[in-house]
Design a protein around this motif. Structure first.
Motif, short mmCIF file in Angstrom:
data_model
loop_
_atom_site.label_atom_id
_atom_site.label_comp_id
_atom_site.label_asym_id
_atom_site.label_seq_id
_atom_site.Cartn_x
_atom_site.Cartn_y
_atom_site.Cartn_z
N GLY A 157 -6.58 4.02 9.36
CA GLY A 157 -7.42 2.87 9.03
C GLY A 157 -6.62 1.63 8.68
O GLY A 157 -7.11 0.51 8.84
N ALA A 158 -5.41 1.83 8.17
CA ALA A 158 -4.57 0.69 7.78
C ALA A 158 -3.11 1.09 7.87
O ALA A 158 -2.75 2.26 7.71
CB ALA A 158 -4.91 0.22 6.37
N LEU A 196 -0.28 3.82 -1.97
CA LEU A 196 -1.03 3.03 -2.95
C LEU A 196 -1.01 1.55 -2.58
O LEU A 196 -0.17 0.78 -3.03
CB LEU A 196 -0.44 3.25 -4.34
CG LEU A 196 -0.52 4.71 -4.81
CD1 LEU A 196 0.33 4.92 -6.05
CD2 LEU A 196 -1.95 5.12 -5.07
N GLY A 197 -1.95 1.15 -1.74
CA GLY A 197 -2.04 -0.25 -1.36
C GLY A 197 -1.11 -0.60 -0.22
O GLY A 197 -0.57 0.26 0.46
N ALA A 198 -0.94 -1.90 -0.03
CA ALA A 198 -0.09 -2.41 1.05
C ALA A 198 0.71 -3.57 0.51
O ALA A 198 0.60 -3.94 -0.66
CB ALA A 198 -0.95 -2.85 2.23
N ASN A 199 1.53 -4.15 1.35
CA ASN A 199 2.28 -5.34 0.97
C ASN A 199 1.70 -6.54 1.69
O ASN A 199 1.63 -6.53 2.93
CB ASN A 199 3.76 -5.19 1.29
CG ASN A 199 4.60 -6.29 0.67
OD1 ASN A 199 4.40 -7.47 0.94
ND2 ASN A 199 5.52 -5.91 -0.18
N TYR A 203 0.72 -6.22 6.73
CA TYR A 203 -0.08 -5.01 6.85
C TYR A 203 -1.25 -5.30 7.78
O TYR A 203 -1.56 -6.45 8.09
CB TYR A 203 -0.55 -4.49 5.50
CG TYR A 203 -1.63 -5.28 4.78
CD1 TYR A 203 -2.94 -4.82 4.71
CD2 TYR A 203 -1.33 -6.48 4.13
CE1 TYR A 203 -3.92 -5.52 4.02
CE2 TYR A 203 -2.31 -7.19 3.44
CZ TYR A 203 -3.61 -6.70 3.39
OH TYR A 203 -4.58 -7.40 2.71
N ALA A 204 -1.88 -4.23 8.26
CA ALA A 204 -2.98 -4.37 9.22
C ALA A 204 -4.04 -3.33 8.93
O ALA A 204 -3.76 -2.29 8.33
CB ALA A 204 -2.45 -4.21 10.64
N ILE A 224 -7.63 -4.08 -0.83
CA ILE A 224 -8.10 -3.97 0.56
C ILE A 224 -7.68 -2.64 1.16
O ILE A 224 -8.50 -1.91 1.76
CB ILE A 224 -7.57 -5.14 1.41
CG1 ILE A 224 -8.27 -6.44 1.03
CG2 ILE A 224 -7.77 -4.86 2.91
CD1 ILE A 224 -7.70 -7.68 1.69
N ALA A 225 -6.41 -2.29 1.00
CA ALA A 225 -5.91 -1.04 1.59
C ALA A 225 -6.56 0.19 0.96
O ALA A 225 -6.90 1.16 1.66
CB ALA A 225 -4.39 -0.97 1.42
N LEU A 226 -6.77 0.16 -0.34
CA LEU A 226 -7.35 1.33 -0.99
C LEU A 226 -8.84 1.45 -0.72
O LEU A 226 -9.39 2.56 -0.74
CB LEU A 226 -7.06 1.30 -2.48
CG LEU A 226 -5.63 1.73 -2.81
CD1 LEU A 226 -5.30 1.52 -4.27
CD2 LEU A 226 -5.40 3.19 -2.43
#
Length: 382
Positions: A157-158, A196-199, A203-204, A224-226
């Protein structure tokens, strides 16, 4: 009292020193990661989104970087929003839009904040895959190819890329070792489907999975990522998708950034209670061990020193208190005498960095409860 003292010390030691080893063992035993081969023949259409505020010094170079990247330009749409910029950012973007076919510019008259702009821009995206980045970031030539490869798997998903920090001067990045340490944790958490999340730099995610966030959201990349992960989709770490950013020019600017991020961490903690559900498995394990205990490290440090003072009636606890005092004295030297030869010692630099980071966290915690957030933001180098 003794229980509080040793529990606070034990949790600090576990989070920073023991957790990486436990994580490594779990990663080796329960590795769920895959390797995606670089394949330029199967690349999705993407929208690269950037929210900008007073970025006249770098926005033109950013657009140039994206237009010269190794990715079919007919598959890239650039969507840049200027959040009430008061410098020449708007004029630069309008001029670029006239000569850049795939660039769409949205100019907002009011400085509402990054999250408000992102909500608007993501809603305008017409591709299935959305790439998020910053105005002061530079992508490696193959960054977008590497970042989008995992999406061949419908369960992904990401995807979080790799941010490389650099110092434009001759000195090494002051938190280079800590950044390497964090990359190690990301890699192995990704192996457990517990990233845990993105930077925010690279990220996409699949647009269909996007959940609009409150206008005053501070650490948008984390949330957003979580939220993607909450929908039972996999969030992975793609180390080969490289982005580059210059570190803050001085300790003051870096300190302000850390306070703001600290404030955002506590905001996320109270807004995302579902992460504290043990049923989340490895995600719960990593969240508590890597994030929650770190966010409350300043509180644990305060508990440790206060309880130690109250227990300093025996030689053992007097000696332990002396060690704690020495620790903070060394931190003071490292923070306030950065050019002094003593402050340049590796151990003192580590102690100073650790203490300064937790002081910023504590300030962020206080600001979270005492300052009303309007969502508006101020530009920093990072």
């Amino acid at each position: 009292m003794e229980t509080l003292l040793w529990l606070s010390i034990g949790l600090l030691v576990y989070s920073y020193l023991l957790y990486p080893f436990v994580l490594l063992v779990c990663s080796k035993l329960f590795n769920k990661s895959k390797t995606w081969c670089k394949n330029a023949q199967h690349l999705p259409d993407i929208t690269v989104i950037i929210s900008a505020f007073n970025e006249q010094s770098c926005i033109a170079d950013r657009i140039k970087n994206l237009n010269h990247i190794d990715y079919p330009q007919h598959k890239i749409k650039l969507l840049v929003g200027s959040d009430g910029s008061t410098d020449d950012t708007n004029e630069i973007l309008l001029a670029l839009a006239k000569t850049t076919e795939n660039l769409q510019v949205e100019l907002f008259s009011q400085n509402r904040g990054k999250m408000s702009v992102l909500n608007d821009l993501i809603a305008k995206a017409t591709t299935d895959i959305v790439v998020m980045s910053d105005a002061n970031t530079e992508f490696a030539e193959d960054a977008l190819i590497e970042l989008t490869q995992p999406f061949v798997d419908e369960n992904i998903g990401a995807v979080c890329g790799e941010l490389v920090l650099y110092n434009a001067g001759c000195e090494r990045n002051q938190d280079d070792k800590y950044w390497q340490y964090e990359r190690f944790l990301k890699k192995h958490e990704s192996n457990l489907n517990a990233l845990l999340g993105a930077n925010g730099a690279i990220y996409a995610f699949r647009k269909a999975l996007y959940v609009p966030l409150a206008h005053d959201t501070i650490v948008d990349d984390f949330q957003i990522a979580l939220h993607v992960r909450k929908q039972k989709q996999v969030v992975v770490y793609q180390q080969r998708a490289l982005a580059f950013e210059e570190i803050a020019p001085d300790l003051s600017a870096e300190g302000q950034r850390r306070v703001r991020i600290g404030r955002g961490n506590y905001q996320a903690f109270f807004r995302m209670p579902w992460l504290l559900n043990p049923a989340n498995g490895f995600l719960f394990f990593s969240y508590v061990s890597h994030k929650v205990l770190r966010w409350f490290a300043p509180h644990l440090m305060l508990i440790a020193i206060v309880t130690n003072v109250l227990l300093a009636t025996t030689p053992f606890y007097v000696a332990l208190l002396a060690l704690q005092v020495l620790f903070y004295v060394l931190a003071f030297i490292g923070i306030n005498l950065p050019t002094h030869s003593i402050a340049k010692q590796p151990i003192i630099k580590i102690i100073a960095f650790f203490t300064a980071m937790n002081v910023s966290l504590l300030k962020g915690f206080i600001q979270y409860f005492t300052t009303k957030s309007s969502g508006a933001w101020q530009r920093t180098v990072r």
